[in-house]
Motif scaffolding. Structure first.
Motif, PDB file in Angstrom:
ATOM      1  N   ASN A   1       0.843  -1.200  -0.041  1.00 45.56           N
ATOM      2  CA  ASN A   1      -0.081  -0.214   0.015  1.00 45.56           C
ATOM      3  C   ASN A   1       0.870   1.216   0.069  1.00 45.56           C
ATOM      4  N   ALA A   2       1.893   1.458   0.576  1.00 49.91           N
ATOM      5  CA  ALA A   2       2.978   2.217   0.969  1.00 49.91           C
ATOM      6  C   ALA A   2       3.443   2.805  -0.418  1.00 49.91           C
ATOM      7  N   ILE A   3       3.934   1.735  -1.132  1.00 48.48           N
ATOM      8  CA  ILE A   3       4.578   2.027  -2.460  1.00 48.48           C
ATOM      9  C   ILE A   3       3.634   2.348  -3.384  1.00 48.48           C
TER      10      ILE A   3
ATOM     11  N   LYS B   1       3.306   6.024  -3.073  1.00 52.18           N
ATOM     12  CA  LYS B   1       4.590   6.604  -3.322  1.00 52.18           C
ATOM     13  C   LYS B   1       5.103   6.924  -2.127  1.00 52.18           C
ATOM     14  N   TRP B   2       5.057   6.314  -1.069  1.00 55.26           N
ATOM     15  CA  TRP B   2       5.672   6.416   0.269  1.00 55.26           C
ATOM     16  C   TRP B   2       7.039   5.806   0.377  1.00 55.26           C
ATOM     17  N   LEU B   3       7.941   6.045   0.442  1.00 51.90           N
ATOM     18  CA  LEU B   3       9.244   5.413   0.613  1.00 51.90           C
ATOM     19  C   LEU B   3       9.347   4.388   1.795  1.00 51.90           C
ATOM     20  N   VAL B   4       9.593   3.049   1.376  1.00 58.25           N
ATOM     21  CA  VAL B   4       9.561   1.906   2.220  1.00 58.25           C
ATOM     22  C   VAL B   4      11.256   1.346   2.286  1.00 58.25           C
TER      23      VAL B   4
ATOM     24  N   ILE C   1       8.784   3.310   7.024  1.00 57.49           N
ATOM     25  CA  ILE C   1       7.995   3.973   5.924  1.00 57.49           C
ATOM     26  C   ILE C   1       8.118   5.580   6.183  1.00 57.49           C
ATOM     27  N   THR C   2       8.496   6.187   5.239  1.00 66.90           N
ATOM     28  CA  THR C   2       8.343   7.560   5.193  1.00 66.90           C
ATOM     29  C   THR C   2       7.142   8.297   4.784  1.00 66.90           C
ATOM     30  N   THR C   3       6.488   9.105   5.589  1.00 64.78           N
ATOM     31  CA  THR C   3       5.174   9.840   5.357  1.00 64.78           C
ATOM     32  C   THR C   3       5.491  11.047   4.818  1.00 64.78           C
ATOM     33  N   PRO C   4       4.797  11.660   4.276  1.00 68.66           N
ATOM     34  CA  PRO C   4       4.827  13.173   3.866  1.00 68.66           C
ATOM     35  C   PRO C   4       4.371  13.933   5.080  1.00 68.66           C
ATOM     36  N   TYR C   5       4.476  13.694   6.181  1.00 72.42           N
ATOM     37  CA  TYR C   5       3.808  14.141   7.402  1.00 72.42           C
ATOM     38  C   TYR C   5       4.914  14.683   8.140  1.00 72.42           C
TER      39      TYR C   5
ATOM     40  N   SER D   1      -5.458   5.194   7.110  1.00 68.34           N
ATOM     41  CA  SER D   1      -6.658   4.472   6.737  1.00 68.34           C
ATOM     42  C   SER D   1      -6.434   3.544   5.361  1.00 68.34           C
ATOM     43  N   THR D   2      -5.754   4.241   4.555  1.00 68.64           N
ATOM     44  CA  THR D   2      -5.326   3.605   3.136  1.00 68.64           C
ATOM     45  C   THR D   2      -4.199   2.762   3.182  1.00 68.64           C
TER      46      THR D   2
END
Length: 201
Positions: A96-98, A101-104, A113-117, A156-157
């Motif tokens: 889901n993270a990929i 487009k979140w870095l895993v 997992i790097t979030t945009p937050y 949630s996603t």
């Protein structure tokens, strides 16, 4: 299961004392001393090494199903939260993270997992990261300050289910504003890094 958070902080001894005073045990201390990483685990106390120039990478405290860590930083900085998941859940969350487009970044012991937050999420599948058998302590809820909105929907996603124990509010500095931790010894107290903690029921 939400089990963990990590801060970088100049207040290492004070933070350790705060959590020990609230029933946590110190499970490890790892720091760089004289050019190499060494352990300074209990039964060593701060009186044994306070005057040494140790750059602590991690100090880990545990209580029940809660694992809180911190390492040295020139200023207070919230780094990540951690979830204990099954291997199947881990693999699906990474997919889901990929897609998001979140870095895993997968490691031998844990995945980040790097979030945009402004903070990361740790995925942990090894049960030995908590002392769940010792008491009933657990993190019931964390309120995270973020600079941009959308965290709860994205979580949630990511997890493919509503994440009800994480809430967010808008602010100028990314951090944990408050937490509800079941089984701690005090309530409505603030740790040295600004996290207000309430005792869950």
């Amino acid at each position: 299961m939400l089990f963990h958070y990590h801060f970088w902080t100049p207040y290492l001894e004070e933070t350790e004392k705060f959590y020990k005073d609230n029933g946590f045990r110190v499970s490890q201390r790892i720091g760089k001393y004289e050019g190499e990483f060494q352990t300074f685990n209990p039964p060593l106390s701060w009186n044994d090494f306070r005057d040494k120039n140790i750059l602590f990478r991690i100090i880990e405290t545990r209580k029940g199903a809660v694992n809180i860590t911190f390492g040295y930083g020139k200023k207070i900085r919230f780094d990540h939260i951690g979830f204990f998941v099954s291997l199947e859940e881990h693999n699906k969350i990474c997919e889901n993270a990929i897609t998001m487009k979140w870095l895993v970044k997968k490691g031998e012991k844990r995945t980040f997992i790097t979030t945009p937050y402004g903070f990361r999420i740790e995925l942990q599948i090894n049960a030995d990261v908590v002392d769940a058998a010792t008491d009933i302590a657990e993190i019931e809820e964390l309120t995270i300050v973020t600079k941009v909105r959308g965290l709860q929907n994205d979580l949630s996603t990511l997890f493919n289910t509503p994440v009800k124990n994480i809430s967010s509010i808008a602010g100028e500095e990314v951090t944990i504003k408050q937490g509800i931790i079941k089984g701690i010894l005090s309530t409505d107290v603030v740790d040295p890094n600004g996290v207000r903690i309430f005792n869950g029921v």
